[in-house]
Scaffold this motif. Structure first.
Motif, PDB file in Angstrom:
ATOM      1  N   VAL A  61      17.205  48.881  39.935  1.00 36.81           N
ATOM      2  CA  VAL A  61      18.242  49.204  38.962  1.00 36.81           C
ATOM      3  C   VAL A  61      18.758  47.934  38.301  1.00 36.81           C
ATOM      4  O   VAL A  61      18.978  46.914  38.960  1.00 36.81           O
ATOM      5  CB  VAL A  61      19.400  49.973  39.655  1.00 36.81           C
ATOM      6  N   ASP A  62      18.952  48.001  36.995  1.00 35.96           N
ATOM      7  CA  ASP A  62      19.478  46.870  36.234  1.00 35.96           C
ATOM      8  C   ASP A  62      20.984  46.985  36.006  1.00 35.96           C
ATOM      9  O   ASP A  62      21.678  45.979  35.910  1.00 35.96           O
ATOM     10  CB  ASP A  62      18.788  46.795  34.864  1.00 35.96           C
ATOM     11  N   LEU A  63      21.469  48.210  35.889  1.00 35.58           N
ATOM     12  CA  LEU A  63      22.870  48.448  35.557  1.00 35.58           C
ATOM     13  C   LEU A  63      23.421  49.590  36.402  1.00 35.58           C
ATOM     14  O   LEU A  63      22.849  50.682  36.422  1.00 35.58           O
ATOM     15  CB  LEU A  63      23.009  48.808  34.066  1.00 35.58           C
ATOM     16  N   ILE A  64      24.520  49.319  37.102  1.00 29.01           N
ATOM     17  CA  ILE A  64      25.246  50.351  37.829  1.00 29.01           C
ATOM     18  C   ILE A  64      26.497  50.697  37.030  1.00 29.01           C
ATOM     19  O   ILE A  64      27.269  49.808  36.658  1.00 29.01           O
ATOM     20  CB  ILE A  64      25.656  49.878  39.245  1.00 29.01           C
ATOM     21  N   ILE A  65      26.690  51.982  36.780  1.00 31.78           N
ATOM     22  CA  ILE A  65      27.922  52.464  36.157  1.00 31.78           C
ATOM     23  C   ILE A  65      28.676  53.255  37.214  1.00 31.78           C
ATOM     24  O   ILE A  65      28.191  54.287  37.700  1.00 31.78           O
ATOM     25  CB  ILE A  65      27.636  53.331  34.924  1.00 31.78           C
ATOM     26  N   ALA A  66      29.853  52.747  37.595  1.00 30.99           N
ATOM     27  CA  ALA A  66      30.643  53.351  38.664  1.00 30.99           C
ATOM     28  C   ALA A  66      31.946  53.908  38.118  1.00 30.99           C
ATOM     29  O   ALA A  66      32.452  53.454  37.086  1.00 30.99           O
ATOM     30  CB  ALA A  66      30.931  52.315  39.751  1.00 30.99           C
ATOM     31  N   HIS A  67      32.487  54.880  38.841  1.00 34.04           N
ATOM     32  CA  HIS A  67      33.827  55.372  38.495  1.00 34.04           C
ATOM     33  C   HIS A  67      34.886  54.478  39.128  1.00 34.04           C
ATOM     34  O   HIS A  67      35.782  54.001  38.448  1.00 34.04           O
ATOM     35  CB  HIS A  67      33.995  56.820  38.948  1.00 34.04           C
ATOM     36  N   HIS A  68      34.772  54.218  40.411  1.00 34.36           N
ATOM     37  CA  HIS A  68      35.754  53.375  41.081  1.00 34.36           C
ATOM     38  C   HIS A  68      35.379  51.901  40.924  1.00 34.36           C
ATOM     39  O   HIS A  68      34.247  51.507  41.227  1.00 34.36           O
ATOM     40  CB  HIS A  68      35.836  53.723  42.569  1.00 34.36           C
ATOM     41  N   PRO A  69      36.296  51.071  40.453  1.00 33.51           N
ATOM     42  CA  PRO A  69      35.994  49.650  40.262  1.00 33.51           C
ATOM     43  C   PRO A  69      35.631  48.965  41.576  1.00 33.51           C
ATOM     44  O   PRO A  69      36.283  49.190  42.598  1.00 33.51           O
ATOM     45  CB  PRO A  69      37.300  49.078  39.700  1.00 33.51           C
ATOM     46  N   LEU A  70      34.604  48.146  41.533  1.00 36.29           N
ATOM     47  CA  LEU A  70      34.242  47.331  42.692  1.00 36.29           C
ATOM     48  C   LEU A  70      35.330  46.309  42.966  1.00 36.29           C
ATOM     49  O   LEU A  70      35.702  46.063  44.119  1.00 36.29           O
ATOM     50  CB  LEU A  70      32.910  46.619  42.430  1.00 36.29           C
ATOM     51  N   LEU A  71      35.851  45.695  41.921  1.00 37.88           N
ATOM     52  CA  LEU A  71      36.862  44.644  42.043  1.00 37.88           C
ATOM     53  C   LEU A  71      38.223  45.191  41.616  1.00 37.88           C
ATOM     54  O   LEU A  71      38.827  44.736  40.648  1.00 37.88           O
ATOM     55  CB  LEU A  71      36.465  43.433  41.189  1.00 37.88           C
ATOM     56  N   PHE A  72      38.711  46.155  42.363  1.00 38.88           N
ATOM     57  CA  PHE A  72      40.007  46.745  42.059  1.00 38.88           C
ATOM     58  C   PHE A  72      41.143  45.816  42.493  1.00 38.88           C
ATOM     59  O   PHE A  72      42.123  45.637  41.786  1.00 38.88           O
ATOM     60  CB  PHE A  72      40.143  48.097  42.757  1.00 38.88           C
ATOM     61  N   VAL A  73      40.979  45.228  43.661  1.00 40.41           N
ATOM     62  CA  VAL A  73      41.927  44.228  44.154  1.00 40.41           C
ATOM     63  C   VAL A  73      41.364  42.850  43.847  1.00 40.41           C
ATOM     64  O   VAL A  73      40.189  42.577  44.086  1.00 40.41           O
ATOM     65  CB  VAL A  73      42.158  44.386  45.673  1.00 40.41           C
ATOM     66  N   LYS A  74      42.201  41.975  43.303  1.00 38.82           N
ATOM     67  CA  LYS A  74      41.753  40.651  42.877  1.00 38.82           C
ATOM     68  C   LYS A  74      41.155  39.865  44.052  1.00 38.82           C
ATOM     69  O   LYS A  74      41.715  39.814  45.150  1.00 38.82           O
ATOM     70  CB  LYS A  74      42.919  39.859  42.291  1.00 38.82           C
ATOM     71  N   LEU A  75      39.990  39.264  43.800  1.00 37.48           N
ATOM     72  CA  LEU A  75      39.367  38.393  44.805  1.00 37.48           C
ATOM     73  C   LEU A  75      39.875  36.963  44.640  1.00 37.48           C
ATOM     74  O   LEU A  75      39.894  36.435  43.528  1.00 37.48           O
ATOM     75  CB  LEU A  75      37.849  38.402  44.651  1.00 37.48           C
ATOM     76  N   HIS A  76      40.261  36.346  45.737  1.00 38.00           N
ATOM     77  CA  HIS A  76      40.672  34.939  45.704  1.00 38.00           C
ATOM     78  C   HIS A  76      39.535  34.023  46.146  1.00 38.00           C
ATOM     79  O   HIS A  76      39.595  32.810  45.942  1.00 38.00           O
ATOM     80  CB  HIS A  76      41.900  34.728  46.592  1.00 38.00           C
ATOM     81  N   GLN A  77      38.526  34.613  46.741  1.00 37.00           N
ATOM     82  CA  GLN A  77      37.326  33.863  47.129  1.00 37.00           C
ATOM     83  C   GLN A  77      36.181  34.854  47.287  1.00 37.00           C
ATOM     84  O   GLN A  77      36.395  36.053  47.498  1.00 37.00           O
ATOM     85  CB  GLN A  77      37.552  33.115  48.448  1.00 37.00           C
TER      86      GLN A  77
END
Length: 371
Positions: A61-77
């Motif tokens: 797969v080249d592109l995943i289209i999701a409903h729920h965001p993978l990065l919903f909470v901000k990553l600090h690292q």
């Protein structure tokens, strides 16, 4: 065969669910990767968990289209020893782009909440929680008589001309247009350097702001002129009310017991939690995909007999019952029903030449098991 880019696919998706529809606290749009990436295989999913990424890797797969965001909470690292870090690392390693359409797809007409309502046969719907009123634009385009029907049908099919439940709403006025083709032009009618007089129609119609780009593209494609003359006017008329959740009615009253059985069957879930008197009849239905317990008062004030939503907690459910509002909780995961709708939408609009392979993830991301 030239591959389409992720950007082109997402541009099409956003004509349906513009990012402007999303709540301010949401994180919709590009999550990982590049929108300039050429795409052949697209996968639609509810969630981006590691097992879904593994499936994407296996299926190239080249592109995943999701409903729920993978990065919903901000990553600090990006710590690859954590689950989220491993997912990001794996996506980058295998050059997989991830895009999320979340609350914008909840709000969009035909999105999550409308799919749920369709499955439950809820009619005459309106938003449960209005968020905005869609802006409208008046389009006036000048068309030679020979191409009036083609241009009218093209803009109407692209989303112009809707007034209530009526489509193809336009108005035409006859007149005479003039123009003089200059050097370097290739006019459909007339010759360079000669003033032309042509019988034309001024075709007027109404366009939702969110569909304006698509309508203009359709207009220019159907119009015979090298340079299309048209005007756009912002309107004070109120467009559709947009928002999350839906309220509507069933054709006939039904017992809460029978309606709960219908929810379970239509959403294909192993169980539902029901609060209220099972023998009571219900007809007006409020529903909201995902977590909707904080909107029980909205559901009650909407006139709903029953509220269908996920993630209801003990005390909020008690409060709903005390208000006289029945509750059916089929779980948060029922939002999965929109995945097939997204697949169908992209097939119809992005895959007319068969260059794309658009699939729905086969991984069940429901974290609960019913014992």
């Amino acid at each position: 065969m030239n591959k389409v880019t992720a950007r082109e696919i997402i541009k099409t998706l956003e004509t349906w669910a513009p990012k402007s529809f999303a709540y301010d606290w949401d994180n919709v749009g590009l999550q990982v990767g590049s929108l300039n990436k050429p795409v052949q295989n697209v996968m639609v999913t509810l969630d981006v968990v590691e097992s879904v990424v593994d499936e994407a890797v296996e299926k190239k797969v080249d592109l995943i289209i999701a409903h729920h965001p993978l990065l919903f909470v901000k990553l600090h690292q990006i710590n690859v020893d954590t689950p989220k870090g491993r997912i990001v690392q794996k996506l980058l390693k295998h050059d997989i782009t991830v895009y999320a359409a979340h609350t914008n797809l909840d709000v969009a007409e035909g999105g999550v909440n409308d799919v749920m309502a369709d499955l439950l046969d809820v009619k005459n719907r309106r938003p449960l929680i209005p968020t905005e009123t869609e802006q409208l634009v008046k389009l006036a385009v000048f068309v030679p008589d020979s191409h009036l029907e083609a241009v009218r049908d093209a803009v109407s099919e692209a989303g112009a001309g809707f007034i209530g439940d009526y489509s193809h709403c336009t108005y035409q006025v006859s007149g005479e247009g003039t123009f003089k083709p200059q050097e370097g032009t290739n006019p459909f009618i007339g010759e360079q350097g000669r003033l032309e007089q042509v019988q034309e129609k001024r075709l007027e119609t109404i366009v939702p702001q969110s569909k304006l780009s698509k309508v203009l593209q359709a207009m220019e494609k159907a119009h015979p002129y090298e340079e299309v003359a048209y005007d756009l006017y912002p309107l004070l008329n109120e467009g559709r009310s947009l928002g999350i959740g839906r309220v509507g009615r069933l054709d006939e009253p039904i017992s809460l017991q029978d309606f709960a059985d219908k929810v379970k069957e239509r959403f294909d879930v192993p169980h539902v939690r029901v609060a209220g008197k099972m023998g009571k009849t219900v007809q007006t239905v409020a529903l909201l995909g995902g977590s909707g317990e904080k909107y029980i008062h909205k559901a009650k004030s909407s006139g709903a007999d029953v509220y269908v939503t996920g993630d209801m907690t003990f005390h909020m459910t008690q409060d709903a019952v005390e208000m006289g509002l029945h509750v059916i909780d089929p779980g948060h995961h029922v939002e999965k029903v929109v995945c097939v709708k997204v697949q169908q939408y992209l097939e119809e609009r992005c895959n007319k030449d068969g260059a794309l392979n658009i699939l729905v993830s086969e991984v069940d991301t429901e974290p609960f098991t019913i014992q």
